[in-house]
Motif scaffolding. Structure first.
Motif, short mmCIF file in Angstrom:
data_model
loop_
_atom_site.label_atom_id
_atom_site.label_comp_id
_atom_site.label_asym_id
_atom_site.label_seq_id
_atom_site.Cartn_x
_atom_site.Cartn_y
_atom_site.Cartn_z
N GLY A 17 5.51 -0.46 13.71
CA GLY A 17 4.23 -0.67 14.34
C GLY A 17 3.97 -2.12 14.10
N ARG A 18 2.40 -2.26 13.35
CA ARG A 18 1.95 -3.31 13.04
C ARG A 18 2.51 -4.49 12.36
NH1 ARG A 18 -2.91 -1.54 9.50
NH2 ARG A 18 -0.93 -0.93 8.36
N GLY A 19 3.47 -4.28 11.33
CA GLY A 19 4.34 -5.23 10.96
C GLY A 19 3.67 -6.27 9.84
N SER A 20 2.49 -5.84 9.28
CA SER A 20 1.83 -6.83 8.56
C SER A 20 2.71 -6.99 7.26
CB SER A 20 0.61 -6.43 8.05
OG SER A 20 0.44 -5.11 7.24
N ASN A 21 3.25 -6.03 6.59
CA ASN A 21 4.31 -5.97 5.68
C ASN A 21 5.42 -6.97 6.07
OD1 ASN A 21 3.36 -4.54 2.92
ND2 ASN A 21 2.99 -3.20 4.36
N LEU A 22 6.15 -6.69 7.14
CA LEU A 22 7.05 -7.70 7.67
C LEU A 22 6.70 -8.89 7.54
CD1 LEU A 22 9.64 -8.39 9.20
CD2 LEU A 22 8.58 -8.07 11.22
N LEU A 23 5.49 -9.32 7.91
CA LEU A 23 4.98 -10.67 8.12
C LEU A 23 4.81 -11.26 6.40
CD1 LEU A 23 4.00 -13.18 9.22
CD2 LEU A 23 1.65 -12.34 9.19
N LEU A 90 12.42 -0.98 4.25
CA LEU A 90 11.48 -0.30 5.16
C LEU A 90 10.11 -0.70 5.00
CD1 LEU A 90 13.02 3.52 4.71
CD2 LEU A 90 13.84 1.53 6.13
N ALA A 91 9.34 -0.90 6.09
CA ALA A 91 7.92 -1.53 6.12
C ALA A 91 7.20 -0.93 7.36
CB ALA A 91 7.94 -3.01 6.32
N GLY A 92 6.85 0.23 7.12
CA GLY A 92 6.18 0.95 8.13
C GLY A 92 6.92 1.67 9.07
N ASN A 111 11.48 1.15 0.04
CA ASN A 111 10.40 1.65 1.00
C ASN A 111 9.15 1.04 0.23
OD1 ASN A 111 9.19 2.82 3.25
ND2 ASN A 111 8.82 4.54 1.80
N ILE A 112 8.26 1.07 1.12
CA ILE A 112 6.70 0.72 0.64
C ILE A 112 5.87 1.92 1.10
CG2 ILE A 112 5.99 -0.89 2.29
CD1 ILE A 112 4.54 -2.08 -0.30
N HIS A 113 5.35 2.62 0.11
CA HIS A 113 4.36 3.84 0.39
C HIS A 113 3.01 3.68 -0.06
CE1 HIS A 113 3.92 8.21 1.39
NE2 HIS A 113 3.30 8.29 0.26
N VAL A 174 -5.68 -0.92 0.21
CA VAL A 174 -4.49 -0.61 -0.32
C VAL A 174 -3.34 -1.60 0.56
CG1 VAL A 174 -2.40 0.98 -0.31
CG2 VAL A 174 -4.56 1.80 -0.92
N LEU A 175 -3.48 -1.86 1.71
CA LEU A 175 -2.75 -2.74 2.71
C LEU A 175 -2.68 -3.96 2.06
CD1 LEU A 175 -0.87 -2.46 5.05
CD2 LEU A 175 -2.56 -3.45 6.56
N LYS A 176 -3.79 -4.32 1.77
CA LYS A 176 -3.90 -5.96 1.02
C LYS A 176 -3.14 -6.07 -0.06
CE LYS A 176 -7.52 -9.24 0.06
NZ LYS A 176 -8.98 -9.10 -0.76
N ILE A 177 -3.13 -4.94 -1.06
CA ILE A 177 -2.14 -5.14 -2.32
C ILE A 177 -0.70 -5.04 -1.90
CG2 ILE A 177 -4.12 -4.33 -3.75
CD1 ILE A 177 -2.45 -1.85 -4.07
N GLU A 178 -0.56 -4.20 -0.73
CA GLU A 178 0.85 -3.88 -0.43
C GLU A 178 1.49 -5.36 -0.05
OE1 GLU A 178 1.71 -1.15 2.87
OE2 GLU A 178 0.12 0.02 1.93
N HIS A 179 0.60 -6.24 0.44
CA HIS A 179 1.48 -7.44 0.72
C HIS A 179 1.80 -8.43 -0.08
CE1 HIS A 179 -1.09 -6.82 4.75
NE2 HIS A 179 -0.13 -6.22 4.88
C1 GRF Z 1 1.85 0.40 5.39
O1 GRF Z 1 0.86 0.87 4.89
C2 GRF Z 1 2.93 1.01 4.48
O2 GRF Z 1 2.93 1.52 2.92
C3 GRF Z 1 3.33 2.45 5.24
O3 GRF Z 1 3.19 2.15 6.34
C4 GRF Z 1 2.31 0.98 6.64
C5 GRF Z 1 2.80 -0.24 7.48
O4 GRF Z 1 1.86 -1.14 7.75
N1 GRF Z 1 4.66 2.75 4.87
P1 GRF Z 1 2.40 -2.51 8.52
O5 GRF Z 1 3.25 -1.96 9.93
O6 GRF Z 1 3.34 -3.41 7.66
O7 GRF Z 1 1.19 -3.30 8.81
#
Ligand code: GRF
Length: 195
Positions: A17-23, A90-92, A111-113, A174-179
């Motif tokens: 999907g969105r791909g913010s972790n990819l970025l 794995l990122a979303g 993976n990020i969860h 949560v997404l903010k800290i994931e990055h």
């Molecule tokens: C994130 O919250 C990640 O933890 C979960 O899916 C979401 C993916 O977001 N596995 P994004 O596509 O990286 O923006």
């Protein structure tokens, strides 16, 4: 895994999907001394917004049709081999990898969860945390094994849940800290695995 001293680690990111972790991982791969090179992106969804980041950064990507999971996984394995991928992140990615795939790939898969595992495996983690009136939520980077969201934990980070938080505001926090967490976890993982 073959030792990679002095060599870049070839990484493939799987998205849906969105791909913010990819970025965030692309940005991390560009910093000085980063050992990772993102050279392949896999998406099961042709509408994934994350594909825009692949295009912008001229990273090779493949959209894989998952209507037949077995065939899709075989195709992905071929792409991974062809691109000499050492690590999958794995990122979303909203598909569950089969144990056959994990066995055949042989190299690590991370993976990020969006929860403090082992709390809240699977979907709707923010809703569950709020419903249970938890004081904290957060995110976890872990190794992928055939058992969903159950592999060895590499790194976790917590955020406080306030009484005003909704599913949406908590997801944002949560997404903010994931990055930050994902690149840090990869660094830790690489150090530990002595690559
Ligand atoms: C994130 O919250 C990640 O933890 C979960 O899916 C979401 C993916 O977001 N596995 P994004 O596509 O990286 O923006």
């Amino acid at each position: 895994m073959e030792k990679l001293i002095g060599k870049n680690l070839n990484v493939s990111i799987f998205i849906s999907g969105r791909g913010s972790n990819l970025l965030s991982l692309i940005n991390y791969s560009k910093i000085k001394n980063s050992k990772i090179k993102i050279n392949l992106i896999i998406s099961n969804n042709k509408f994934s917004r994350g594909l825009e980041f692949a295009k912008k950064n001229k990273i090779k990507y493949h959209i894989v049709n998952y209507s037949k999971k077995n065939q899709a996984e075989l195709k992905i394995l071929r792409y991974l081999r062809k691109n000499k991928i050492d690590l999958i992140c794995l990122a979303g990615f909203m598909k569950i990898l089969s144990s056959n795939f994990i066995k055949k790939f042989k190299n690590p898969i991370l993976n990020i969860h969006p929860s403090i595992l082992p709390r809240y495996k699977g979907l709707n983690t923010h809703m569950k945390a709020i419903k249970n009136k938890d004081k904290f939520s957060g995110a976890t980077v872990h190794l992928v094994t055939p058992k969903l969201d159950s592999g060895k934990i590499i790194l976790q980070k917590k955020v406080r849940i306030s009484k005003y938080d909704t599913e949406k505001t908590l997801a944002k926090k949560v997404l903010k800290i994931e990055h930050k967490l994902y690149p840090t976890a990869i660094e830790k993982f690489l150090k530990k695995s002595n690559l």
